[in-house]
Design a protein around this motif. Structure first.
Motif, PDB file in Angstrom:
ATOM      1  N   MET A  76      40.227  53.936 129.099  1.00 21.45           N
ATOM      2  CA  MET A  76      38.849  54.423 129.088  1.00 21.45           C
ATOM      3  C   MET A  76      38.132  54.106 130.399  1.00 21.45           C
ATOM      4  N   TYR A  77      38.370  52.933 130.961  1.00 16.87           N
ATOM      5  CA  TYR A  77      37.767  52.566 132.238  1.00 16.87           C
ATOM      6  C   TYR A  77      38.259  53.501 133.339  1.00 16.87           C
ATOM      7  N   ARG A  78      39.532  53.892 133.267  1.00 17.63           N
ATOM      8  CA  ARG A  78      40.074  54.819 134.262  1.00 17.63           C
ATOM      9  C   ARG A  78      39.343  56.157 134.166  1.00 17.63           C
ATOM     10  N   ILE A  79      39.122  56.621 132.949  1.00 19.11           N
ATOM     11  CA  ILE A  79      38.377  57.868 132.760  1.00 19.11           C
ATOM     12  C   ILE A  79      36.956  57.706 133.295  1.00 19.11           C
ATOM     13  N   ALA A  80      36.301  56.596 132.963  1.00 22.78           N
ATOM     14  CA  ALA A  80      34.929  56.343 133.431  1.00 22.78           C
ATOM     15  C   ALA A  80      34.870  56.266 134.959  1.00 22.78           C
ATOM     16  N   THR A  81      35.870  55.625 135.562  1.00 22.30           N
ATOM     17  CA  THR A  81      35.935  55.517 137.022  1.00 22.30           C
ATOM     18  C   THR A  81      36.085  56.898 137.646  1.00 22.30           C
ATOM     19  N   ASN A  82      36.998  57.693 137.120  1.00 24.71           N
ATOM     20  CA  ASN A  82      37.217  59.041 137.652  1.00 24.71           C
ATOM     21  C   ASN A  82      35.989  59.925 137.471  1.00 24.71           C
ATOM     22  N   PHE A 145      31.460  41.538 139.520  1.00 18.61           N
ATOM     23  CA  PHE A 145      30.394  41.805 138.557  1.00 18.61           C
ATOM     24  C   PHE A 145      30.895  41.850 137.109  1.00 18.61           C
ATOM     25  N   GLN A 146      32.068  42.446 136.908  1.00 16.65           N
ATOM     26  CA  GLN A 146      32.569  42.594 135.538  1.00 16.65           C
ATOM     27  C   GLN A 146      33.549  41.497 135.145  1.00 16.65           C
ATOM     28  N   GLU A 147      33.921  40.693 136.122  1.00 19.28           N
ATOM     29  CA  GLU A 147      34.810  39.546 135.903  1.00 19.28           C
ATOM     30  C   GLU A 147      36.136  39.941 135.244  1.00 19.28           C
ATOM     31  N   LEU A 148      36.654  41.106 135.638  1.00 13.47           N
ATOM     32  CA  LEU A 148      37.963  41.530 135.142  1.00 13.47           C
ATOM     33  C   LEU A 148      39.056  40.808 135.917  1.00 13.47           C
ATOM     34  N   LYS A 149      40.176  40.619 135.292  1.00 11.28           N
ATOM     35  CA  LYS A 149      41.328  39.994 135.933  1.00 11.28           C
ATOM     36  C   LYS A 149      42.055  41.051 136.770  1.00 11.28           C
ATOM     37  N   TYR A 150      42.795  40.576 137.776  1.00 12.80           N
ATOM     38  CA  TYR A 150      43.527  41.514 138.635  1.00 12.80           C
ATOM     39  C   TYR A 150      44.463  42.400 137.815  1.00 12.80           C
ATOM     40  N   LYS A 151      45.085  41.823 136.805  1.00 17.83           N
ATOM     41  CA  LYS A 151      46.001  42.601 135.957  1.00 17.83           C
ATOM     42  C   LYS A 151      45.260  43.753 135.282  1.00 17.83           C
ATOM     43  N   GLU A 152      44.046  43.492 134.797  1.00 16.60           N
ATOM     44  CA  GLU A 152      43.251  44.534 134.148  1.00 16.60           C
ATOM     45  C   GLU A 152      42.823  45.609 135.148  1.00 16.60           C
ATOM     46  N   ILE A 153      42.392  45.167 136.316  1.00 17.93           N
ATOM     47  CA  ILE A 153      41.973  46.115 137.356  1.00 17.93           C
ATOM     48  C   ILE A 153      43.165  46.963 137.787  1.00 17.93           C
ATOM     49  N   SER A 154      44.327  46.335 137.857  1.00 19.53           N
ATOM     50  CA  SER A 154      45.554  47.030 138.226  1.00 19.53           C
ATOM     51  C   SER A 154      45.867  48.166 137.250  1.00 19.53           C
ATOM     52  N   ILE A 156      43.645  49.717 135.342  1.00 21.20           N
ATOM     53  CA  ILE A 156      42.581  50.717 135.423  1.00 21.20           C
ATOM     54  C   ILE A 156      42.752  51.609 136.648  1.00 21.20           C
ATOM     55  N   LEU A 157      42.962  50.990 137.809  1.00 21.32           N
ATOM     56  CA  LEU A 157      43.038  51.743 139.066  1.00 21.32           C
ATOM     57  C   LEU A 157      44.456  52.190 139.417  1.00 21.32           C
ATOM     58  N   GLU A 158      45.424  51.709 138.643  1.00 25.24           N
ATOM     59  CA  GLU A 158      46.839  52.023 138.886  1.00 25.24           C
ATOM     60  C   GLU A 158      47.253  51.664 140.310  1.00 25.24           C
ATOM     61  N   VAL A 159      46.925  50.405 140.672  1.00 20.40           N
ATOM     62  CA  VAL A 159      47.243  49.851 141.987  1.00 20.40           C
ATOM     63  C   VAL A 159      47.879  48.485 141.758  1.00 20.40           C
ATOM     64  N   THR A 160      48.745  48.053 142.668  1.00 18.34           N
ATOM     65  CA  THR A 160      49.396  46.752 142.493  1.00 18.34           C
ATOM     66  C   THR A 160      48.381  45.620 142.595  1.00 18.34           C
ATOM     67  N   GLU A 161      48.684  44.527 141.945  1.00 21.92           N
ATOM     68  CA  GLU A 161      47.793  43.362 142.002  1.00 21.92           C
ATOM     69  C   GLU A 161      47.677  42.836 143.434  1.00 21.92           C
ATOM     70  N   GLY A 162      48.764  42.886 144.190  1.00 21.84           N
ATOM     71  CA  GLY A 162      48.732  42.435 145.582  1.00 21.84           C
ATOM     72  C   GLY A 162      47.755  43.248 146.415  1.00 21.84           C
ATOM     73  N   ALA A 163      47.764  44.560 146.228  1.00 19.83           N
ATOM     74  CA  ALA A 163      46.831  45.424 146.957  1.00 19.83           C
ATOM     75  C   ALA A 163      45.390  45.124 146.540  1.00 19.83           C
ATOM     76  N   LEU A 164      45.183  44.856 145.263  1.00 19.70           N
ATOM     77  CA  LEU A 164      43.845  44.528 144.773  1.00 19.70           C
ATOM     78  C   LEU A 164      43.335  43.228 145.375  1.00 19.70           C
ATOM     79  N   LYS A 165      44.212  42.217 145.424  1.00 20.36           N
ATOM     80  CA  LYS A 165      43.823  40.921 145.995  1.00 20.36           C
ATOM     81  C   LYS A 165      43.446  41.090 147.463  1.00 20.36           C
ATOM     82  N   SER A 166      44.210  41.905 148.173  1.00 21.89           N
ATOM     83  CA  SER A 166      43.925  42.168 149.579  1.00 21.89           C
ATOM     84  C   SER A 166      42.584  42.891 149.721  1.00 21.89           C
ATOM     85  N   ASN A 167      42.356  43.918 148.891  1.00 22.34           N
ATOM     86  CA  ASN A 167      41.086  44.648 148.927  1.00 22.34           C
ATOM     87  C   ASN A 167      39.905  43.727 148.626  1.00 22.34           C
TER      88      ASN A 167
END
Length: 187
Positions: A76-82, A145-154, A156-167
């Motif tokens: 659902m977050y992916r849909i909301a993001t898009n 702001f939303q205090e999501l974990k990298y795994k959750e963000i990964s 949602i955005l379909e990106v690796t956790e490593g890329a997220l940490k770098s971003n």
């Protein structure tokens, strides 16, 4: 994976049995976190409300395609993001301005938004975040702001956790640099 409550809701939605009641449960469960996710991107209550409605319409329309391999909120977050990104792109195009100019415009209007309750420091932070590239801005919003974990963000955005940490790391550095230069919030 899905909680028992989510499994029940998804099952009822897919089967069409008590779909209205199941959908109302889904809305009650996710309307607030999705609202704030979208609001962080759009900055405006009315626009957020519209995009939230569109998000739930798409969720209802495409629930049959949900494979239940990820968490329901990730899907659902992916849909909301898009939906949010599409809305922002259309708005920038309609106003004939760049996405960065739109971000600046949204921040400028934030102070006059009756629903915005932030102070000078929060406004300065919003201005700093608005200067980030879109991917860094998304990651920062979800992590900070939303205090999501990298795994959750990964998920949602379909990106690796490593890329997220770098971003996120780059975003934090840019925000610190921006705030160090712009001391207007110290007045």
């Amino acid at each position: 994976m899905l909680t028992d409550k989510e499994k029940n809701i998804v099952k009822r939605l897919k089967a069409g049995k008590n779909a209205d009641a199941a959908f109302q449960e889904l809305v009650q469960l996710y309307k607030e976190p999705l609202y704030w996710h979208i609001r962080n991107m759009l900055k405006n209550h009315e626009d957020t409300h519209d995009v939230l409605q569109n998000t739930f319409i798409k969720v209802f329309k495409y629930i049959k395609n949900f494979k239940e391999e990820s968490k329901l909120y990730s899907w659902m977050y992916r849909i909301a993001t898009n939906e949010s990104i599409t809305f922002l792109n259309k708005k920038a195009k309609k106003l004939q301005i760049s996405n960065q100019e739109l971000q600046d415009h949204l921040i400028d209007n934030l102070e006059s938004d009756v629903y915005y309750e932030g102070d000078k420091i929060q406004l300065a932070l919003q201005k700093a975040v608005a200067q980030l590239p879109e991917k860094q801005r998304q990651v920062f919003h979800m992590k900070y702001f939303q205090e999501l974990k990298y795994k959750e963000i990964s998920e949602i955005l379909e990106v690796t956790e490593g890329a997220l940490k770098s971003n996120y790391h780059h975003a934090v550095k840019k925000i610190k640099d921006f705030l160090a230069k712009d001391q207007t919030f110290m007045d």
